[in-house]
Design a protein around this motif. Structure first.
Motif, PDB file in Angstrom:
ATOM      1  N   LEU A  77     -39.448 -22.896 -13.017  1.00  0.00           N
ATOM      2  CA  LEU A  77     -40.160 -22.648 -14.265  1.00  0.00           C
ATOM      3  C   LEU A  77     -41.663 -22.887 -14.108  1.00  0.00           C
ATOM      4  O   LEU A  77     -42.470 -22.256 -14.785  1.00  0.00           O
ATOM      5  CB  LEU A  77     -39.612 -23.534 -15.384  1.00  0.00           C
ATOM      6  CG  LEU A  77     -38.201 -23.198 -15.882  1.00  0.00           C
ATOM      7  CD1 LEU A  77     -37.741 -24.244 -16.891  1.00  0.00           C
ATOM      8  CD2 LEU A  77     -38.145 -21.816 -16.471  1.00  0.00           C
ATOM      9  N   ALA A  78     -42.052 -23.774 -13.201  1.00  0.00           N
ATOM     10  CA  ALA A  78     -43.467 -24.087 -13.008  1.00  0.00           C
ATOM     11  C   ALA A  78     -44.238 -22.895 -12.454  1.00  0.00           C
ATOM     12  O   ALA A  78     -45.438 -22.755 -12.724  1.00  0.00           O
ATOM     13  CB  ALA A  78     -43.610 -25.283 -12.068  1.00  0.00           C
ATOM     14  N   VAL A  79     -43.610 -22.026 -11.700  1.00  0.00           N
ATOM     15  CA  VAL A  79     -44.317 -20.881 -11.115  1.00  0.00           C
ATOM     16  C   VAL A  79     -44.163 -19.604 -11.952  1.00  0.00           C
ATOM     17  O   VAL A  79     -44.705 -18.561 -11.597  1.00  0.00           O
ATOM     18  CB  VAL A  79     -43.842 -20.608  -9.672  1.00  0.00           C
ATOM     19  CG1 VAL A  79     -44.175 -21.782  -8.768  1.00  0.00           C
ATOM     20  CG2 VAL A  79     -42.360 -20.312  -9.622  1.00  0.00           C
ATOM     21  N   ALA A  80     -43.428 -19.663 -13.045  1.00  0.00           N
ATOM     22  CA  ALA A  80     -43.238 -18.496 -13.901  1.00  0.00           C
ATOM     23  C   ALA A  80     -44.501 -18.249 -14.717  1.00  0.00           C
ATOM     24  O   ALA A  80     -45.201 -19.186 -15.112  1.00  0.00           O
ATOM     25  CB  ALA A  80     -42.052 -18.709 -14.828  1.00  0.00           C
ATOM     26  N   ALA A  85     -39.593 -23.376 -24.026  1.00  0.00           N
ATOM     27  CA  ALA A  85     -38.348 -24.121 -24.243  1.00  0.00           C
ATOM     28  C   ALA A  85     -37.366 -23.932 -23.094  1.00  0.00           C
ATOM     29  O   ALA A  85     -36.167 -23.781 -23.289  1.00  0.00           O
ATOM     30  CB  ALA A  85     -37.719 -23.730 -25.574  1.00  0.00           C
ATOM     31  N   GLY A  86     -37.880 -23.887 -21.861  1.00  0.00           N
ATOM     32  CA  GLY A  86     -37.021 -23.772 -20.696  1.00  0.00           C
ATOM     33  C   GLY A  86     -36.534 -22.369 -20.415  1.00  0.00           C
ATOM     34  O   GLY A  86     -35.657 -22.164 -19.580  1.00  0.00           O
ATOM     35  N   LEU A  87     -37.096 -21.374 -21.112  1.00  0.00           N
ATOM     36  CA  LEU A  87     -36.693 -19.987 -20.919  1.00  0.00           C
ATOM     37  C   LEU A  87     -37.872 -19.167 -20.408  1.00  0.00           C
ATOM     38  O   LEU A  87     -39.025 -19.430 -20.749  1.00  0.00           O
ATOM     39  CB  LEU A  87     -36.195 -19.386 -22.241  1.00  0.00           C
ATOM     40  CG  LEU A  87     -35.037 -20.120 -22.918  1.00  0.00           C
ATOM     41  CD1 LEU A  87     -34.774 -19.518 -24.287  1.00  0.00           C
ATOM     42  CD2 LEU A  87     -33.796 -20.045 -22.058  1.00  0.00           C
ATOM     43  N   TYR A  88     -37.578 -18.148 -19.594  1.00  0.00           N
ATOM     44  CA  TYR A  88     -38.609 -17.236 -19.120  1.00  0.00           C
ATOM     45  C   TYR A  88     -38.936 -16.248 -20.238  1.00  0.00           C
ATOM     46  O   TYR A  88     -38.047 -15.684 -20.861  1.00  0.00           O
ATOM     47  CB  TYR A  88     -38.122 -16.448 -17.899  1.00  0.00           C
ATOM     48  CG  TYR A  88     -37.820 -17.294 -16.699  1.00  0.00           C
ATOM     49  CD1 TYR A  88     -38.836 -17.773 -15.895  1.00  0.00           C
ATOM     50  CD2 TYR A  88     -36.510 -17.606 -16.368  1.00  0.00           C
ATOM     51  CE1 TYR A  88     -38.558 -18.552 -14.777  1.00  0.00           C
ATOM     52  CE2 TYR A  88     -36.224 -18.384 -15.261  1.00  0.00           C
ATOM     53  CZ  TYR A  88     -37.253 -18.851 -14.472  1.00  0.00           C
ATOM     54  OH  TYR A  88     -36.976 -19.631 -13.374  1.00  0.00           O
TER      55      TYR A  88
END
Length: 95
Positions: A77-80, A85-88
């Motif tokens: 998730l850090a590189v998205a 809320a934890g979703l892409y």
């Protein structure tokens, strides 16, 4: 059922397979043998025989259902580009 050389040539054309005139004879013989085997198998009376998932009565050894991979969700998730809320978050495609 028996296939003629014209049938084999038509099937080859439909399948986009190049088969020479010499090969048609061999392919025709092979296909006719296969159809003969299918006819023999269809002639066998299978009433009352239960279908099998495997030809041998075996059971597989099962392993414990344990998590073996590390939780790397936060790293992914850090590189998205966008996360909420934890979703892409992705752009809307359908209007």
């Amino acid at each position: 059922m028996s296939l003629t050389h014209e049938d084999v040539a038509r099937i080859a054309r439909l399948a986009r397979i190049e088969v020479s005139g010499a090969e048609i004879e061999a392919v025709s013989a092979d296909l006719n043998r296969i159809f003969g085997l299918i006819e023999k198998m269809n002639a066998v009376d299978t009433d009352g025989i239960e279908p099998m998932a495997h030809p041998q009565d075996v059971s597989l050894r099962l392993r414990d259902d344990e998590v073996t991979a590390a939780d790397r969700r936060d790293a992914f998730l850090a590189v998205a580009p966008q996360v909420e809320a934890g979703l892409y978050l992705v752009p809307k495609v359908i209007e």
